[in-house]
Design a protein around this motif. Structure first.
Motif, mmCIF file in Angstrom:
data_model
loop_
_atom_site.group_PDB
_atom_site.id
_atom_site.type_symbol
_atom_site.label_atom_id
_atom_site.label_comp_id
_atom_site.label_asym_id
_atom_site.label_seq_id
_atom_site.Cartn_x
_atom_site.Cartn_y
_atom_site.Cartn_z
ATOM 1 N N GLU A 114 0.841 -1.207 0.000
ATOM 2 C CA GLU A 114 0.000 0.000 0.000
ATOM 3 C C GLU A 114 0.874 1.254 0.000
ATOM 4 O OE1 GLU A 114 -3.041 0.022 3.042
ATOM 5 O OE2 GLU A 114 -3.485 -2.099 2.654
ATOM 6 N N PHE A 115 1.948 1.215 0.776
ATOM 7 C CA PHE A 115 2.897 2.339 0.798
ATOM 8 C C PHE A 115 3.500 2.546 -0.592
ATOM 9 C CE2 PHE A 115 7.398 3.624 1.172
ATOM 10 C CZ PHE A 115 7.235 4.896 1.697
ATOM 11 N N PHE A 116 3.967 1.468 -1.211
ATOM 12 C CA PHE A 116 4.563 1.568 -2.546
ATOM 13 C C PHE A 116 3.571 2.153 -3.548
ATOM 14 C CE2 PHE A 116 7.455 -2.207 -1.364
ATOM 15 C CZ PHE A 116 8.422 -1.359 -0.857
ATOM 16 N N ASN A 117 2.325 1.710 -3.490
ATOM 17 C CA ASN A 117 1.296 2.236 -4.401
ATOM 18 C C ASN A 117 1.086 3.726 -4.188
ATOM 19 O OD1 ASN A 117 0.861 -0.248 -5.612
ATOM 20 N ND2 ASN A 117 -0.798 -0.792 -4.225
ATOM 21 N N LYS A 118 1.057 4.163 -2.933
ATOM 22 C CA LYS A 118 0.899 5.600 -2.644
ATOM 23 C C LYS A 118 2.070 6.399 -3.216
ATOM 24 C CE LYS A 118 -1.857 5.163 1.545
ATOM 25 N NZ LYS A 118 -1.832 5.227 3.013
ATOM 26 N N ILE A 119 3.279 5.882 -3.036
ATOM 27 C CA ILE A 119 4.470 6.567 -3.553
ATOM 28 C C ILE A 119 4.402 6.669 -5.065
ATOM 29 C CG2 ILE A 119 6.995 6.429 -3.823
ATOM 30 C CD1 ILE A 119 5.916 7.255 -0.956
ATOM 31 N N GLU A 120 4.064 5.567 -5.730
ATOM 32 C CA GLU A 120 4.039 5.534 -7.193
ATOM 33 C C GLU A 120 2.981 6.451 -7.784
ATOM 34 O OE1 GLU A 120 3.697 1.337 -7.886
ATOM 35 O OE2 GLU A 120 5.814 0.999 -7.383
ATOM 36 N N ASN A 121 2.026 6.871 -6.994
ATOM 37 C CA ASN A 121 0.985 7.778 -7.469
ATOM 38 C C ASN A 121 1.268 9.245 -7.161
ATOM 39 O OD1 ASN A 121 -1.034 6.131 -8.846
ATOM 40 N ND2 ASN A 121 -1.169 5.082 -6.880
ATOM 41 N N LEU A 122 2.365 9.526 -6.479
ATOM 42 C CA LEU A 122 2.742 10.912 -6.175
ATOM 43 C C LEU A 122 3.344 11.583 -7.407
ATOM 44 C CD1 LEU A 122 4.655 10.438 -2.792
ATOM 45 C CD2 LEU A 122 2.371 11.427 -3.073
ATOM 46 N N LYS A 123 2.996 12.854 -7.612
ATOM 47 C CA LYS A 123 3.635 13.590 -8.711
ATOM 48 C C LYS A 123 5.140 13.706 -8.448
ATOM 49 C CE LYS A 123 2.986 18.204 -6.860
ATOM 50 N NZ LYS A 123 2.374 19.486 -6.926
ATOM 51 N N GLN A 124 5.540 13.767 -7.180
ATOM 52 C CA GLN A 124 6.960 13.859 -6.827
ATOM 53 C C GLN A 124 7.722 12.608 -7.251
ATOM 54 O OE1 GLN A 124 4.376 14.513 -4.778
ATOM 55 N NE2 GLN A 124 4.865 16.159 -3.352
ATOM 56 N N PHE A 125 7.017 11.477 -7.322
ATOM 57 C CA PHE A 125 7.637 10.243 -7.803
ATOM 58 C C PHE A 125 7.636 10.197 -9.332
ATOM 59 C CE2 PHE A 125 7.466 5.858 -9.288
ATOM 60 C CZ PHE A 125 8.535 5.290 -8.618
ATOM 61 N N LYS A 126 6.512 10.566 -9.939
ATOM 62 C CA LYS A 126 6.318 10.398 -11.385
ATOM 63 C C LYS A 126 7.122 11.378 -12.237
ATOM 64 C CE LYS A 126 1.548 8.740 -11.049
ATOM 65 N NZ LYS A 126 0.176 9.074 -11.425
ATOM 66 N N ILE A 127 7.135 12.649 -11.886
ATOM 67 C CA ILE A 127 7.750 13.673 -12.753
ATOM 68 C C ILE A 127 9.231 13.400 -13.032
ATOM 69 C CG2 ILE A 127 8.361 16.134 -12.895
ATOM 70 C CD1 ILE A 127 5.570 16.730 -11.661
ATOM 71 N N PRO A 128 10.050 13.050 -12.031
ATOM 72 C CA PRO A 128 11.468 12.788 -12.339
ATOM 73 C C PRO A 128 11.698 11.602 -13.276
ATOM 74 C CG PRO A 128 11.212 13.319 -10.032
ATOM 75 C CD PRO A 128 9.826 13.123 -10.578
ATOM 76 N N LEU A 129 10.723 10.722 -13.415
ATOM 77 C CA LEU A 129 10.881 9.577 -14.316
ATOM 78 C C LEU A 129 11.082 10.013 -15.759
ATOM 79 C CD1 LEU A 129 8.089 7.188 -12.954
ATOM 80 C CD2 LEU A 129 10.537 7.139 -12.433
ATOM 81 N N ASN A 130 10.654 11.228 -16.093
ATOM 82 C CA ASN A 130 10.779 11.750 -17.455
ATOM 83 C C ASN A 130 12.101 12.455 -17.711
ATOM 84 O OD1 ASN A 130 8.096 10.931 -18.079
ATOM 85 N ND2 ASN A 130 7.347 12.723 -16.976
ATOM 86 N N HIS A 131 13.006 12.414 -16.741
ATOM 87 C CA HIS A 131 14.283 13.128 -16.862
ATOM 88 C C HIS A 131 15.444 12.164 -16.629
ATOM 89 C CE1 HIS A 131 12.123 16.926 -16.985
ATOM 90 N NE2 HIS A 131 11.347 16.428 -16.029
ATOM 91 N N THR A 132 16.600 12.555 -17.102
ATOM 92 C CA THR A 132 17.804 11.746 -16.939
ATOM 93 C C THR A 132 18.628 12.302 -15.785
ATOM 94 O OG1 THR A 132 17.811 11.318 -19.310
ATOM 95 C CG2 THR A 132 19.861 10.878 -18.115
ATOM 96 N N SER A 133 19.002 11.416 -14.878
ATOM 97 C CA SER A 133 19.785 11.864 -13.723
ATOM 98 C C SER A 133 21.235 12.130 -14.123
ATOM 99 C CB SER A 133 19.729 10.829 -12.602
ATOM 100 O OG SER A 133 20.368 9.629 -12.989
ATOM 101 N N LEU A 134 21.880 12.990 -13.327
ATOM 102 C CA LEU A 134 23.300 13.271 -13.528
ATOM 103 C C LEU A 134 24.149 12.124 -12.994
ATOM 104 C CD1 LEU A 134 23.369 16.982 -12.280
ATOM 105 C CD2 LEU A 134 23.472 16.187 -14.663
ATOM 106 N N LYS A 135 23.693 11.556 -11.867
ATOM 107 C CA LYS A 135 24.420 10.429 -11.279
ATOM 108 C C LYS A 135 23.499 9.633 -10.367
ATOM 109 C CE LYS A 135 26.551 13.339 -7.751
ATOM 110 N NZ LYS A 135 27.769 13.787 -7.143
#
Length: 141
Positions: free
Chosen positions: A112-133
């Motif tokens: 349930e915790f994982f599902n809540k995290i995966e639905n946060l905009k704070q989790f989703k938005i960075p998925l569209n970007h490439t990390s520096l490291k």
């Protein structure tokens, strides 16, 4: 042979689980979720943290996106945190994101915790970007 995971070998175990594929954020999240559900010998309580935000830890403002497993050691009472940390350029879209979400095993089902995290905009938005490291490290807090 069953590998016994201890607080002392947790970082090595997680790094082995992740392998060389360190630029695939979702894949690492899946491996972290699997690791978060494993039994760690000597762990007093299971504690998982998702956190992100823009910070100036190194003299340069960067966006940090971090999955953490926290260990409270039954033996000595020390607390250690094992981080899966992605560091991003603090672009406008990421700068406004900030989250600190904890899970403790007394909170109910970890899924349930994982599902809540995966639905946060704070989790989703960075998925569209490439990390520096990407860093995996364990520290005493």
């Amino acid at each position: 042979m069953v590998l016994i995971i201890t607080i002392a070998n947790a970082e090595k175990h997680l790094k082995k689980m992740i392998g060389d594929e360190t630029n695939d954020l979702l894949n690492i999240w899946q491996k972290f979720k699997s690791f978060a559900q494993e039994v760690v010998e000597g762990e007093e309580e299971k504690a998982i943290l998702f956190q992100c935000g823009t910070y100036n830890f190194t003299g340069e403002k960067l966006f940090y996106y971090d999955f953490v497993r926290q260990f409270a050691d039954e033996e000595d009472g020390h607390i250690q945190q094992l981080h899966c940390e992605f560091v991003f350029e603090p672009i406008k879209e990421l700068k406004r994101l900030k989250a600190t979400k904890w899970y403790f095993d007394t909170d109910g089902e970890i899924e349930e915790f994982f599902n809540k995290i995966e639905n946060l905009k704070q989790f989703k938005i960075p998925l569209n970007h490439t990390s520096l490291k990407f860093n995996v490290y364990q520290e005493e807090v």
